[in-house]
Write an enzyme that holds these catalytic residues in place. Structure first.
Site, PDB file in Angstrom:
ATOM      1  N   GLU A 111      41.433  44.269  36.555  1.00 50.43           N
ATOM      2  CA  GLU A 111      42.059  43.279  35.662  1.00 50.43           C
ATOM      3  C   GLU A 111      43.302  42.699  36.267  1.00 50.43           C
ATOM      4  OE1 GLU A 111      43.178  42.692  31.021  1.00 50.43           O
ATOM      5  OE2 GLU A 111      42.582  44.916  31.762  1.00 50.43           O
ATOM      6  N   ARG A 120      32.834  34.801  46.587  1.00 50.36           N
ATOM      7  CA  ARG A 120      34.031  35.752  46.732  1.00 50.36           C
ATOM      8  C   ARG A 120      33.405  37.167  47.235  1.00 50.36           C
ATOM      9  NH1 ARG A 120      38.342  34.243  43.747  1.00 50.36           N
ATOM     10  NH2 ARG A 120      38.244  32.668  42.186  1.00 50.36           N
ATOM     11  N   HIS A 139      54.518  40.974  41.701  1.00 45.93           N
ATOM     12  CA  HIS A 139      53.957  39.957  40.784  1.00 45.93           C
ATOM     13  C   HIS A 139      55.410  39.273  40.286  1.00 45.93           C
ATOM     14  CE1 HIS A 139      51.865  37.310  37.849  1.00 45.93           C
ATOM     15  NE2 HIS A 139      52.576  37.583  36.867  1.00 45.93           N
ATOM     16  N   GLY A 190      55.598  33.949  52.837  1.00 47.05           N
ATOM     17  CA  GLY A 190      55.655  35.044  53.449  1.00 47.05           C
ATOM     18  C   GLY A 190      56.840  35.591  53.401  1.00 47.05           C
ATOM     19  N   SER A 191      57.880  35.165  52.336  1.00 46.45           N
ATOM     20  CA  SER A 191      59.186  35.814  52.480  1.00 46.45           C
ATOM     21  C   SER A 191      59.136  37.039  52.119  1.00 46.45           C
ATOM     22  CB  SER A 191      60.111  35.020  51.541  1.00 46.45           C
ATOM     23  OG  SER A 191      59.725  35.187  50.084  1.00 46.45           O
ATOM     24  N   ARG A 235      44.363  34.830  45.835  1.00 50.26           N
ATOM     25  CA  ARG A 235      42.873  34.908  45.708  1.00 50.26           C
ATOM     26  C   ARG A 235      42.845  36.252  44.637  1.00 50.26           C
ATOM     27  NH1 ARG A 235      40.547  30.872  46.521  1.00 50.26           N
ATOM     28  NH2 ARG A 235      38.635  31.938  46.699  1.00 50.26           N
ATOM     29  N   ILE A 236      41.857  35.973  43.872  1.00 49.37           N
ATOM     30  CA  ILE A 236      41.482  36.815  42.761  1.00 49.37           C
ATOM     31  C   ILE A 236      40.419  37.687  43.638  1.00 49.37           C
ATOM     32  CG2 ILE A 236      40.049  37.498  40.906  1.00 49.37           C
ATOM     33  CD1 ILE A 236      41.451  34.865  39.519  1.00 49.37           C
ATOM     34  N   LEU A 237      40.580  39.011  43.606  1.00 43.51           N
ATOM     35  CA  LEU A 237      39.836  39.958  44.511  1.00 43.51           C
ATOM     36  C   LEU A 237      38.641  40.681  43.522  1.00 43.51           C
ATOM     37  CD1 LEU A 237      42.634  41.719  46.103  1.00 43.51           C
ATOM     38  CD2 LEU A 237      40.972  40.296  47.410  1.00 43.51           C
TER      39      LEU A 237
END
Ligand code: GAR
Length: 208
Positions: free
Chosen positions: A136, A58, A102, A11-12, A84-86
């Site tokens: 994507e 998911r 990212h 959480g930085s 997590r991939i949404l």
């Protein structure tokens, strides 16, 4: 006019966003042991956990996450180390108001282990990217980037630390732009309204 931040761990970035004074109504984690939850609570921000392991797939996890987010009616949702991939349905629900940071200069090094892969490739510049989230992974329109020189003797950890320091600068700034309604997506590229000075340095030259 506030954000919900999604985290999975340390959480930085979330902390940098809170310390920059960006309005945040809640922090939600998919992991109950995320260290960032305590930091958020110390800042007086509401926290919640939607544990992905409690859901069969998911779709059901993302539906529960969306219900928790929508309780706060945020203007935007910021992923800050949310690992997590949404689902496409979740991404579509928050289209144009879901952003991520990212640890690479996208479109290079999508996915994991970005610092190790940058070092292995011998690049001389690395960095981080704030972008809108699309279906994507790590491919949405780029809002802001910061570049960091790769130094002789860098390890993945030393490089990650210098990139992270820049993440803490660019993410709050990009979120302020978003909350101020200054970002528009035109032909898949992000335009920053009224860009001048330091802001302009972080966006493409024709936005100056
Ligand atoms: C940050 O470096 C962020 O860019 C990265 O995880 C770290 C989270 O740190 N995100 C991703 O790799 C997403 N693909 P933090 O929890 O201390 O903000």
């Amino acid at each position: 006019m506030s954000l919900v931040i999604l985290i999975s761990g340390r959480g930085s970035n979330m902390q940098a966003i809170l310390e920059a004074g960006v309005p945040v109504s809640a922090v939600i984690s998919n992991r109950p042991d995320a260290a960032g939850l305590e930091i958020a609570a110390r800042h007086g921000v509401k926290t919640a956990v939607v544990e992905h392991r409690s859901f069969a797939d998911r779709e059901s996890f993302d539906a529960a996450l969306a219900r928790q987010i929508d309780l706060h009616a945020p203007v935007a949702v910021a992923l800050a180390g949310f690992m997590r991939i949404l689902t496409p349905g979740f991404v579509a629900r928050y289209a144009g108001r879901l952003v991520n940071i990212h640890p690479s200069l996208l479109p290079a090094y999508t996915g994991l282990d970005t610092h190790g892969r940058a070092l292995a490739a011998g690049v001389k510049l690395h960095g981080c990217t704030v972008h809108f989230v699309t279906a994507e992974l790590d491919h949405g329109p780029i809002i802001a980037q910061a570049a960091v020189p790769v130094l002789q003797g860098d390890t993945p950890d030393s490089l990650a630390a210098r990139v992270l320091a820049q993440e803490h600068v660019v993410y709050p700034r990009a979120l302020r732009w978003l909350l101020a309604g200054r970002l528009r997506i035109v032909d898949g590229r992000v335009r920053l309204d009224g860009a001048t000075g330091a802001d302009a340095a972080l966006v493409s030259p024709d936005d100056d």
